[in-house]
Each structure stands twice: as C-alpha cells, then as structure tokens.
Design a protein around this motif. Structure first.
Motif, short mmCIF file in Angstrom:
data_model
loop_
_atom_site.label_atom_id
_atom_site.label_comp_id
_atom_site.label_asym_id
_atom_site.label_seq_id
_atom_site.Cartn_x
_atom_site.Cartn_y
_atom_site.Cartn_z
N ASN A 195 0.81 -1.21 0.00
CA ASN A 195 0.00 0.00 0.00
C ASN A 195 0.85 1.26 0.00
O ASN A 195 0.37 2.34 -0.31
CB ASN A 195 -0.94 0.02 1.21
CG ASN A 195 -2.22 -0.75 0.92
OD1 ASN A 195 -2.54 -1.00 -0.24
ND2 ASN A 195 -2.93 -1.12 1.97
N ASN A 196 2.11 1.13 0.39
CA ASN A 196 2.99 2.29 0.32
C ASN A 196 3.29 2.68 -1.13
O ASN A 196 3.69 3.80 -1.42
CB ASN A 196 4.32 1.99 1.04
CG ASN A 196 4.11 1.87 2.53
OD1 ASN A 196 3.24 2.54 3.08
ND2 ASN A 196 4.90 1.03 3.18
N CYS A 197 3.10 1.71 -2.03
CA CYS A 197 3.41 1.95 -3.43
C CYS A 197 2.17 2.07 -4.30
O CYS A 197 2.22 2.67 -5.37
CB CYS A 197 4.29 0.82 -3.98
SG CYS A 197 5.82 0.57 -3.06
N SER A 198 1.06 1.45 -3.85
CA SER A 198 -0.12 1.43 -4.69
C SER A 198 -1.37 1.47 -3.84
O SER A 198 -1.42 0.86 -2.77
CB SER A 198 -0.13 0.15 -5.56
OG SER A 198 -1.36 0.04 -6.26
N ASP A 199 -2.37 2.17 -4.27
CA ASP A 199 -3.63 2.26 -3.54
C ASP A 199 -4.61 1.16 -3.93
O ASP A 199 -5.67 1.04 -3.35
CB ASP A 199 -4.29 3.63 -3.79
CG ASP A 199 -3.48 4.76 -3.20
OD1 ASP A 199 -2.82 4.50 -2.18
OD2 ASP A 199 -3.52 5.87 -3.77
N ASP A 200 -4.27 0.37 -4.92
CA ASP A 200 -5.22 -0.62 -5.43
C ASP A 200 -4.47 -1.89 -5.77
O ASP A 200 -3.82 -1.97 -6.82
CB ASP A 200 -5.94 -0.07 -6.67
CG ASP A 200 -7.07 -0.99 -7.13
OD1 ASP A 200 -7.56 -0.78 -8.24
OD2 ASP A 200 -7.41 -1.90 -6.35
N ILE A 201 -4.52 -2.86 -4.87
CA ILE A 201 -3.82 -4.12 -5.08
C ILE A 201 -4.82 -5.15 -5.61
O ILE A 201 -5.78 -5.50 -4.93
CB ILE A 201 -3.19 -4.64 -3.77
CG1 ILE A 201 -2.28 -3.57 -3.17
CG2 ILE A 201 -2.44 -5.93 -4.01
CD1 ILE A 201 -1.13 -3.18 -4.06
N ALA A 202 -4.60 -5.64 -6.79
CA ALA A 202 -5.52 -6.59 -7.41
C ALA A 202 -5.58 -7.87 -6.60
O ALA A 202 -4.57 -8.41 -6.17
CB ALA A 202 -5.05 -6.89 -8.84
N GLY A 203 -6.80 -8.36 -6.38
CA GLY A 203 -7.01 -9.66 -5.74
C GLY A 203 -7.28 -9.60 -4.26
O GLY A 203 -7.84 -10.54 -3.70
N THR A 204 -6.88 -8.52 -3.56
CA THR A 204 -7.08 -8.50 -2.11
C THR A 204 -8.55 -8.38 -1.74
O THR A 204 -8.94 -8.76 -0.64
CB THR A 204 -6.32 -7.32 -1.49
OG1 THR A 204 -6.79 -6.10 -2.08
CG2 THR A 204 -4.84 -7.46 -1.71
N GLU A 205 -9.39 -7.88 -2.65
CA GLU A 205 -10.80 -7.76 -2.33
C GLU A 205 -11.49 -9.12 -2.26
O GLU A 205 -12.63 -9.24 -1.83
CB GLU A 205 -11.50 -6.87 -3.37
CG GLU A 205 -11.58 -7.47 -4.77
CD GLU A 205 -10.33 -7.18 -5.59
OE1 GLU A 205 -10.35 -7.46 -6.81
OE2 GLU A 205 -9.34 -6.69 -5.02
N ASP A 206 -10.80 -10.18 -2.68
CA ASP A 206 -11.37 -11.52 -2.66
C ASP A 206 -10.88 -12.36 -1.48
O ASP A 206 -11.13 -13.56 -1.43
CB ASP A 206 -11.02 -12.25 -3.97
CG ASP A 206 -11.66 -11.59 -5.18
OD1 ASP A 206 -12.78 -11.07 -5.01
OD2 ASP A 206 -11.04 -11.58 -6.25
N LEU A 207 -10.16 -11.74 -0.54
CA LEU A 207 -9.66 -12.48 0.63
C LEU A 207 -10.85 -13.03 1.42
O LEU A 207 -11.71 -12.27 1.86
CB LEU A 207 -8.82 -11.56 1.50
CG LEU A 207 -8.17 -12.21 2.73
CD1 LEU A 207 -7.15 -13.26 2.31
CD2 LEU A 207 -7.51 -11.15 3.60
N ASN A 208 -10.89 -14.33 1.60
CA ASN A 208 -12.02 -15.00 2.25
C ASN A 208 -11.67 -15.32 3.70
O ASN A 208 -11.03 -16.33 4.00
CB ASN A 208 -12.36 -16.29 1.49
CG ASN A 208 -13.70 -16.87 1.92
OD1 ASN A 208 -14.47 -16.23 2.62
ND2 ASN A 208 -13.97 -18.10 1.51
N TYR A 209 -12.07 -14.44 4.61
CA TYR A 209 -11.74 -14.56 6.03
C TYR A 209 -13.01 -14.47 6.85
O TYR A 209 -13.86 -13.61 6.63
CB TYR A 209 -10.77 -13.45 6.43
CG TYR A 209 -10.43 -13.41 7.90
CD1 TYR A 209 -9.73 -14.45 8.50
CD2 TYR A 209 -10.79 -12.30 8.68
CE1 TYR A 209 -9.41 -14.39 9.85
CE2 TYR A 209 -10.46 -12.24 10.03
CZ TYR A 209 -9.77 -13.29 10.61
OH TYR A 209 -9.45 -13.23 11.93
N ILE A 210 -13.14 -15.38 7.85
CA ILE A 210 -14.32 -15.38 8.71
C ILE A 210 -13.88 -15.63 10.14
O ILE A 210 -12.96 -16.43 10.39
CB ILE A 210 -15.35 -16.44 8.25
CG1 ILE A 210 -16.62 -16.36 9.12
CG2 ILE A 210 -14.77 -17.83 8.25
CD1 ILE A 210 -17.77 -17.19 8.56
#
Length: 275
Positions: A18-33
């Motif tokens: 995140n220090n280099c990019s505001d939008d990291i592809a794939g992290t929005e699919d992290l499946n955590y419960i």
C-alpha cells in the motif's frame, strides 16, 4: 484449513504494498471469517436455560447466502455436551458480512464451576478463519434463605459422630443456628450439655458466605463439675446450587481454641444438607 498466521503474513504484505499502490488486485477476494471478540459469559439459573447470539464476521460480501460449519473445539471445551446446544452451521446472508450463531446453555449436567465451550469455523478451500471462540458457561443459583432452614444430617468431618445442626429464622427473618459441635462435646469429650444458645448467622445473600461471631454458646458438666462456658465462632457457605452448608467452626473455652488444640480445622468442619 490455512493457519491464521498465513493471514497475518498476507495483511503485512498488503500493508507494505500500500505504500506503493492504492489498489492491489485480488485483495478484495480475501475469504476470512471469524467470531466476534468479548463474548459475554452465559449465566444459567438453577434448573433453567439461557440463549445468546454470537456474531460471525466475514471480509467478503456476496450476492448470495453463504453457510459455514461451526465445530466444537475439543481441545478447549470443558462443558458437558448435554449442557449446551447450537446449530452446526452459520449463514451469512446475501449482501451482508455478518451471521449469527445462537447458543443455548442448560442446567443439565452443569456443575457449580464455570466451564468453557470452544467454537471454531470448519475448514474450507481458500478459507482463512479466526481463532477459537472460548465461551464461558456459569451456573447461578439464587439464594433463598428458607431453603436452608431445618435439621441437617450427615457425619462430621472430624468423625465425632452424626451432626445435630438445626437452623431457624428469627423474628426478622434472619438465619440462626444451634446444635453445632454437639457430637464432639457429648461423644468424644463425654460432657453433659446443660444449656445451648441459638446464635445469629450473618449471611451474604449474594455469595452465600456467612459468619458466626464469637459468642457464649454451650455450658456443660463433666464428672459432676460445671465446666467453663464454650464460645463458638464459625465461617462457612450456603451453596444454593447444591443445597449444602459448608461449616467451619471453632470452640473457645477459657481462652483455648480447640482448632489450635487439635492442630486441625478439618476436625471441626461439617459439610451437610437439610434432611
């Protein structure tokens, strides 16, 4: 099931990127419960049951319902299986990241000491799960002083003989007691009781703990001679869950403590119940 430590590594990597990019592809699919934190103790009244809702949170929000297995973690669970019930699954509704597990604890083989129910989310492909939820279950028994009024039965811990403890209520509804230590004085000590007082018992109605303040209690005769007055002092507990009185007493005569004389408190202990 992937370890939660893997998830921590993923989060650290995301933080670094995140220090280099505001939008990291794939992290929005992290499946955590995971279960919510700070779950309150389930308090169960004597002979009753109590239900609570425990939240489950997910990092994903999808357009359809999702169900996950809820399993008992036997490594941390000390509760008897007959004392609780819950669904084996939890559902997170569509367009939400929150689900609910209802847990019902029942006074069925539930002892007096707190027990723990450990819950975890079952494993699944590409599923990260939080740590085990440890839920405490505690039985609570409201003390009714009337339940402890009557004649008690049982053997004294000091093996002096059968107990002769009798409790009653005074005109103000306060507990009072007599008959403590009779078997010791008449049996082991061989004295004849000529008078015996009924003494007030100071009871904490929240905890059941009680005290009997040092007071003149019994007068006796031994070999035809009047003996110095026996004073009685005691502490103990009225256990509302079991209906048992735990009584730890001492006689003081002429400045001598009989607990100290015998070098034993257990000889002057009675663990007894109403007939």
């Amino acid at each position: 099931m992937k370890k939660i430590t893997y998830l921590i590594v993923v989060f650290l990597a995301i933080f670094a990127f995140n220090n280099c990019s505001d939008d990291i592809a794939g992290t929005e699919d992290l499946n955590y419960i995971t279960f919510e934190v700070g779950i309150p103790t389930i308090v169960v009244e004597l002979g009753g049951s109590t239900s609570i809702d425990v939240k489950v949170y997910s990092t994903l929000i999808t357009g359809s319902d999702r169900s996950f297995n809820v399993e008992i973690d036997s490594d941390v669970t000390t509760a008897n299986a007959e004392s609780y019930s819950l669904s084996g699954t939890v559902t997170i509704p569509a367009n939400s990241n929150t689900g609910t597990v209802t847990i019902t604890a029942t006074d069925n083989n539930l002892g007096e000491d707190p027990v723990v129910l450990g819950l975890k989310i079952g494993s699944g492909d590409e599923l990260f799960t939080g740590s085990t939820a440890e839920i405490t279950i505690q039985k609570h028994c409201t003390l009714n002083i009337n339940d402890f009024v009557g004649t008690y039965s049982g053997e004294t811990e000091g093996e002096w003989g059968p107990t002769q403890v009798v409790t009653s209520l005074d005109e103000n509804g306060n507990l009072q007691i007599t008959g403590v230590g009779v078997a010791f004085l008449t049996g082991y000590w061989g004295e004849e009781i000529t008078s015996m007082a009924t003494l007030p018992v100071n009871v904490d109605l929240e905890t059941g703990d009680f005290t009997i303040d040092l007071a003149a209690y019994i007068t006796t005769i031994y070999n035809g001679e009047v003996q110095p007055t026996y004073y009685l002092t005691a502490t103990g507990n009225l256990n509302a869950c079991s209906g048992t009185m735990y009584l730890y007493y001492d006689f003081v005569q002429g400045g001598t403590s009989y607990v100290e004389y015998f070098e034993s408190q257990t000889k002057f202990t009675e663990i007894i119940s109403i007939n």
